[in-house]
Scaffold this motif. Structure first.
Motif, short mmCIF file in Angstrom:
data_model
loop_
_atom_site.label_atom_id
_atom_site.label_comp_id
_atom_site.label_asym_id
_atom_site.label_seq_id
_atom_site.Cartn_x
_atom_site.Cartn_y
_atom_site.Cartn_z
N TYR A 44 2.09 -18.39 55.51
CA TYR A 44 2.07 -18.32 54.04
C TYR A 44 0.65 -18.43 53.50
CZ TYR A 44 2.74 -19.64 49.16
OH TYR A 44 2.66 -19.71 47.79
N TRP B 244 6.68 -10.59 52.18
CA TRP B 244 6.64 -11.25 53.50
C TRP B 244 6.03 -12.64 53.37
CZ3 TRP B 244 2.46 -13.10 56.14
CH2 TRP B 244 1.20 -12.65 55.77
N GLN C 95 6.25 -14.57 50.68
CA GLN C 95 7.28 -15.40 50.06
C GLN C 95 8.32 -15.83 51.09
OE1 GLN C 95 8.85 -13.64 46.41
NE2 GLN C 95 6.88 -12.61 46.11
N ARG C 96 8.68 -14.90 51.97
CA ARG C 96 9.64 -15.25 53.03
C ARG C 96 9.04 -16.27 53.99
NH1 ARG C 96 10.33 -9.68 52.78
NH2 ARG C 96 9.21 -9.41 54.75
N ARG D 126 9.39 -19.59 52.37
CA ARG D 126 10.79 -20.06 52.40
C ARG D 126 11.18 -20.51 53.81
NH1 ARG D 126 13.18 -22.20 49.17
NH2 ARG D 126 15.17 -21.43 49.89
N ALA D 127 10.70 -19.80 54.83
CA ALA D 127 11.00 -20.20 56.21
C ALA D 127 10.42 -21.58 56.49
CB ALA D 127 10.45 -19.18 57.20
N TYR E 248 13.28 -14.51 59.58
CA TYR E 248 13.08 -14.68 58.14
C TYR E 248 11.85 -13.87 57.69
CZ TYR E 248 14.23 -17.44 53.94
OH TYR E 248 14.66 -17.87 52.70
N TRP E 249 10.73 -14.02 58.41
CA TRP E 249 9.51 -13.26 58.07
C TRP E 249 9.77 -11.76 58.10
CZ3 TRP E 249 6.40 -16.20 62.30
CH2 TRP E 249 6.11 -17.49 61.85
N ALA F 153 12.51 -10.19 57.61
CA ALA F 153 13.56 -9.79 56.67
C ALA F 153 14.72 -9.07 57.36
CB ALA F 153 12.98 -8.91 55.56
N ARG G 295 19.46 -13.90 60.26
CA ARG G 295 18.90 -15.16 59.78
C ARG G 295 20.00 -16.19 59.54
NH1 ARG G 295 16.65 -14.93 54.03
NH2 ARG G 295 18.38 -16.23 53.49
#
Length: 130
Positions: free
Chosen positions: A22, A49, A51-52, A55-56, A102-103, A105, A110
């Protein structure tokens, strides 16, 4: 060190390092931090990516405490065995896969990986109380 504690340590390090993608995305997208970034804590925009990745990282932090607590309970109760080692090892690999998925998508997988990680936590809990 038992297998359970080894995978607890690996999971702790994985969780501790998941912020890196991130922040890399932040720097790639917005450049290095400036003095204003320390005054105004509002997140700067990043691609999906990034943002994901964030979140991960947050998800890993949220899920780590129950896992860690149960590995420690199993150790203190003297109930570490082949099954607790299996659950701890599986949890680590599932969480690593969860972050990558997650990264990337990848839909649905997931959720499956997250759910299997929870099954590992339940497995540890069951070994602790039986």
């Amino acid at each position: 060190m038992t297998t359970d504690l080894w995978y607890l340590a690996l999971t702790a390090m994985l969780t501790a390092a998941l912020w890196i993608p991130y922040i890399a995305c932040q720097v790639i997208t917005n450049g290095p931090l400036s003095g204003e970034n320390y005054v105004n804590p509002a997140p700067r925009p990043v691609p999906l990516w990034g943002q994901r990745a964030n979140r991960a990282y947050l998800n890993a932090i949220e899920c780590f405490a129950p896992f860690a607590a149960l590995v420690i309970v199993v150790q203190l109760a003297g109930k570490a065995n082949g099954m607790t080692a299996f659950w701890a090892m599986s949890y680590f690999w599932l969480r690593l896969a969860h972050a990558v998925v997650y990264w990337a998508a990848i839909p649905y997988l997931r959720t499956v990986l997250f759910t299997l990680g929870f099954v590992c936590v339940v497995g540890l809990f069951w070994q602790a109380i039986k």
